[in-house]
Design a protein around this motif. Sequence first.
Motif, PDB file in Angstrom:
ATOM      1  N   GLU A 118      43.592  31.437 -21.130  1.00 36.07           N
ATOM      2  CA  GLU A 118      43.378  31.434 -18.985  1.00 36.07           C
ATOM      3  C   GLU A 118      44.506  32.919 -19.557  1.00 36.07           C
ATOM      4  O   GLU A 118      44.035  33.485 -17.704  1.00 36.07           O
ATOM      5  N   ASN A 119      43.285  34.292 -19.995  1.00 36.60           N
ATOM      6  CA  ASN A 119      43.456  35.671 -19.673  1.00 36.60           C
ATOM      7  C   ASN A 119      42.116  35.582 -19.606  1.00 36.60           C
ATOM      8  O   ASN A 119      40.780  35.748 -20.133  1.00 36.60           O
ATOM      9  N   ARG A 120      41.696  35.138 -18.179  1.00 34.48           N
ATOM     10  CA  ARG A 120      39.718  35.132 -17.838  1.00 34.48           C
ATOM     11  C   ARG A 120      39.748  36.542 -17.140  1.00 34.48           C
ATOM     12  O   ARG A 120      40.249  37.496 -16.678  1.00 34.48           O
ATOM     13  N   VAL A 121      38.300  36.910 -17.851  1.00 34.66           N
ATOM     14  CA  VAL A 121      38.133  38.467 -17.210  1.00 34.66           C
ATOM     15  C   VAL A 121      36.273  37.805 -16.636  1.00 34.66           C
ATOM     16  O   VAL A 121      36.295  36.466 -16.163  1.00 34.66           O
ATOM     17  N   ALA A 122      35.753  38.461 -15.525  1.00 35.42           N
ATOM     18  CA  ALA A 122      34.581  38.522 -15.007  1.00 35.42           C
ATOM     19  C   ALA A 122      33.851  37.975 -15.358  1.00 35.42           C
ATOM     20  O   ALA A 122      33.700  38.796 -16.754  1.00 35.42           O
ATOM     21  N   LYS A 123      32.584  36.675 -15.935  1.00 38.46           N
ATOM     22  CA  LYS A 123      31.440  36.861 -16.221  1.00 38.46           C
ATOM     23  C   LYS A 123      31.042  38.225 -16.685  1.00 38.46           C
ATOM     24  O   LYS A 123      30.627  38.937 -15.955  1.00 38.46           O
ATOM     25  N   GLU A 124      30.921  38.282 -18.637  1.00 40.53           N
ATOM     26  CA  GLU A 124      29.824  39.214 -18.670  1.00 40.53           C
ATOM     27  C   GLU A 124      29.101  38.154 -19.774  1.00 40.53           C
ATOM     28  O   GLU A 124      28.936  37.448 -20.249  1.00 40.53           O
ATOM     29  N   LEU A 125      27.508  38.742 -19.437  1.00 42.30           N
ATOM     30  CA  LEU A 125      26.480  38.389 -20.293  1.00 42.30           C
ATOM     31  C   LEU A 125      26.053  39.396 -21.597  1.00 42.30           C
ATOM     32  O   LEU A 125      25.922  40.438 -21.238  1.00 42.30           O
ATOM     33  N   TYR A 126      26.386  38.755 -22.687  1.00 40.44           N
ATOM     34  CA  TYR A 126      26.294  39.608 -24.117  1.00 40.44           C
ATOM     35  C   TYR A 126      25.361  38.920 -24.633  1.00 40.44           C
ATOM     36  O   TYR A 126      25.049  37.444 -24.745  1.00 40.44           O
ATOM     37  N   ASN A 127      24.482  39.340 -26.072  1.00 40.17           N
ATOM     38  CA  ASN A 127      23.231  39.080 -26.697  1.00 40.17           C
ATOM     39  C   ASN A 127      23.747  39.218 -28.046  1.00 40.17           C
ATOM     40  O   ASN A 127      24.652  40.026 -28.165  1.00 40.17           O
ATOM     41  N   VAL A 128      23.089  38.430 -28.837  1.00 35.89           N
ATOM     42  CA  VAL A 128      23.558  38.372 -30.129  1.00 35.89           C
ATOM     43  C   VAL A 128      22.582  37.278 -31.282  1.00 35.89           C
ATOM     44  O   VAL A 128      22.255  36.798 -30.999  1.00 35.89           O
ATOM     45  N   ARG A 129      22.494  38.069 -32.620  1.00 33.22           N
ATOM     46  CA  ARG A 129      22.174  37.894 -33.444  1.00 33.22           C
ATOM     47  C   ARG A 129      22.218  36.515 -34.282  1.00 33.22           C
ATOM     48  O   ARG A 129      23.303  37.313 -34.751  1.00 33.22           O
ATOM     49  N   PHE A 130      22.137  35.332 -34.615  1.00 32.94           N
ATOM     50  CA  PHE A 130      22.971  35.942 -36.291  1.00 32.94           C
ATOM     51  C   PHE A 130      22.422  33.902 -36.705  1.00 32.94           C
ATOM     52  O   PHE A 130      21.513  33.149 -36.019  1.00 32.94           O
ATOM     53  N   PRO A 131      21.995  34.337 -37.875  1.00 37.27           N
ATOM     54  CA  PRO A 131      21.588  33.284 -39.106  1.00 37.27           C
ATOM     55  C   PRO A 131      22.951  31.960 -38.920  1.00 37.27           C
ATOM     56  O   PRO A 131      23.993  32.714 -39.460  1.00 37.27           O
ATOM     57  N   LYS A 132      23.021  30.520 -39.406  1.00 41.12           N
ATOM     58  CA  LYS A 132      23.509  29.754 -39.576  1.00 41.12           C
ATOM     59  C   LYS A 132      23.091  28.976 -39.810  1.00 41.12           C
ATOM     60  O   LYS A 132      22.451  27.918 -40.291  1.00 41.12           O
ATOM     61  N   ILE A 133      23.796  28.193 -41.440  1.00 40.59           N
ATOM     62  CA  ILE A 133      23.813  27.548 -41.819  1.00 40.59           C
ATOM     63  C   ILE A 133      24.955  26.981 -42.382  1.00 40.59           C
ATOM     64  O   ILE A 133      26.279  27.216 -42.688  1.00 40.59           O
ATOM     65  N   PHE A 134      25.095  25.637 -41.860  1.00 44.76           N
ATOM     66  CA  PHE A 134      25.964  24.227 -42.529  1.00 44.76           C
ATOM     67  C   PHE A 134      25.841  22.870 -43.330  1.00 44.76           C
ATOM     68  O   PHE A 134      24.659  22.796 -42.823  1.00 44.76           O
ATOM     69  N   MET A 135      26.490  22.761 -44.205  1.00 43.66           N
ATOM     70  CA  MET A 135      25.929  21.614 -44.930  1.00 43.66           C
ATOM     71  C   MET A 135      27.010  21.009 -44.831  1.00 43.66           C
ATOM     72  O   MET A 135      28.307  21.325 -45.681  1.00 43.66           O
ATOM     73  N   ASN A 136      27.715  19.511 -45.109  1.00 46.10           N
ATOM     74  CA  ASN A 136      28.249  18.134 -45.268  1.00 46.10           C
ATOM     75  C   ASN A 136      27.971  17.909 -45.972  1.00 46.10           C
ATOM     76  O   ASN A 136      26.959  17.204 -45.894  1.00 46.10           O
ATOM     77  N   ALA A 137      28.557  17.730 -47.611  1.00 49.66           N
ATOM     78  CA  ALA A 137      27.689  16.719 -49.234  1.00 49.66           C
ATOM     79  C   ALA A 137      29.287  16.073 -48.898  1.00 49.66           C
ATOM     80  O   ALA A 137      29.975  15.946 -49.232  1.00 49.66           O
ATOM     81  N   TYR A 138      28.289  14.335 -48.811  1.00 50.95           N
ATOM     82  CA  TYR A 138      29.162  13.229 -48.512  1.00 50.95           C
ATOM     83  C   TYR A 138      28.721  12.340 -49.504  1.00 50.95           C
ATOM     84  O   TYR A 138      27.689  12.356 -50.031  1.00 50.95           O
ATOM     85  N   ARG A 139      30.152  12.236 -50.968  1.00 53.53           N
ATOM     86  CA  ARG A 139      29.766  11.015 -51.549  1.00 53.53           C
ATOM     87  C   ARG A 139      30.435   9.776 -51.131  1.00 53.53           C
ATOM     88  O   ARG A 139      31.594   9.300 -50.471  1.00 53.53           O
ATOM     89  N   LYS A 140      29.036   8.272 -51.250  1.00 51.11           N
ATOM     90  CA  LYS A 140      29.829   7.205 -50.881  1.00 51.11           C
ATOM     91  C   LYS A 140      31.278   6.536 -52.073  1.00 51.11           C
ATOM     92  O   LYS A 140      31.169   6.341 -52.969  1.00 51.11           O
ATOM     93  N   ILE A 141      32.924   6.069 -51.275  1.00 54.98           N
ATOM     94  CA  ILE A 141      33.823   5.639 -51.896  1.00 54.98           C
ATOM     95  C   ILE A 141      33.494   3.829 -52.147  1.00 54.98           C
ATOM     96  O   ILE A 141      34.001   3.649 -53.432  1.00 54.98           O
ATOM     97  N   THR A 142      33.596   3.581 -50.716  1.00 59.58           N
ATOM     98  CA  THR A 142      33.400   1.960 -50.643  1.00 59.58           C
ATOM     99  C   THR A 142      32.541   2.265 -49.750  1.00 59.58           C
ATOM    100  O   THR A 142      32.059   3.762 -49.511  1.00 59.58           O
ATOM    101  N   PRO A 143      31.793   0.631 -49.399  1.00 61.97           N
ATOM    102  CA  PRO A 143      31.111   0.877 -48.302  1.00 61.97           C
ATOM    103  C   PRO A 143      30.811   1.224 -47.116  1.00 61.97           C
ATOM    104  O   PRO A 143      30.107   2.177 -46.349  1.00 61.97           O
ATOM    105  N   HIS A 144      32.086   1.826 -46.557  1.00 64.45           N
ATOM    106  CA  HIS A 144      32.283   2.335 -45.421  1.00 64.45           C
ATOM    107  C   HIS A 144      33.006   3.733 -45.886  1.00 64.45           C
ATOM    108  O   HIS A 144      32.881   4.337 -44.497  1.00 64.45           O
TER     109      HIS A 144
END
Length: 358
Positions: A118-144
């Motif tokens: 709720e600490n609002r400020v006047a709307k600001e437009l900003y530019n950002v460059r970023f690489p993003k990588i995420f990975m979730n790796a799962y192993r089946k324990i039971t059928p579901h």
Amino acid sequence: MKKAVLTIALSIFAVLCFASVNDTAKHKKTGTEIRLVPVLAYAPETRFLFGIGALTPFKCSKDSITKHSLIAAFVAYSQNKQDYIYVPYQIYTKNNNYYLEGEADYYNYSYYYWGIGENRVAKELYNVRFPKIFMNAYRKITPHFYAGLDWYYENDMMGTSPSGGALSTGDVPGSKGSTTSGGGINLLYDTRDHIFFPHYGWYIKAASYFNSPQLGSSVSYDKITTSTSWYHEISDPVVLAFNQFNQFTWGNVPFDQMALLGGTKQIRGYYMGYYRDDILNYLQAEARVHLIGRVSGVAFGTMAFFGNYHTYPETPMPVFAEGVGLRYNYEKKEHINVRFDVGYGVSVEYYLTIEEAF
């Protein structure tokens, strides 16, 4: 008004492109298809944005048990010289013994900032460059039930922002740039009858991310998320879908890694990041109705709370958003939809993308 007219016109044009341009390249040996899709959008911060994408639905095994996988890639460029590369994937190995999901992205983009909580400020437009990588790796324990590990990396390189604005002071965490790198544990329970358009079943996920300098992060903070979705077909053409989501962050959290309210998949009707804070909880519901041929309609609504560990919730009433949408079944065999939504919250927002919101 201009934004609304342009967005609706571009969305209709793009859906027509999806429907009429059915360019498919098929690998001779595996039978894997690559479907091309247009990327068209308009927003004041980008002006016109153009690009192209490709979808590759496939199976790692021809048996009837192995679920379908999907790899996609999108490249786009805007009139304001912004660009992005977005590569999401969902891969099930033979017999669904392993499940991999994630993204490999690069963004040179502009976003709006309204403050934290709720600490609002006047709307600001900003530019950002970023690489993003995420990975979730799962192993089946039971059928579901699945369990696994996750990793998230994002290097935010801040560009321009208004002189004299809140971000230019450097007092906002992450406003001078930051590197997030961390891992954790994932749990998954999945009884859905279909991956891309479920008619019944549960999809429950819990994830944790612990970011520290030892893992390559420039900031130390932690995050836990949970998501519970339930699907139920009440009649042949009508499916009800519900999703309850929670996010908790604590520590030295950069402003762009906080829980963000709004976007293409949650609390549609709010610009992504209109509110941001340490805690976000919301419940969204959809009624999905087949209309004719490959076209379906959707009505949706969301109720959300946000806050921090000193003040929760930060608004006396829940945040509400609602809207309607259309779906075009672009990949009929696997029921992968082109999604066009109009959401109303604090403003009217338009969304054109692929796959369901949840």
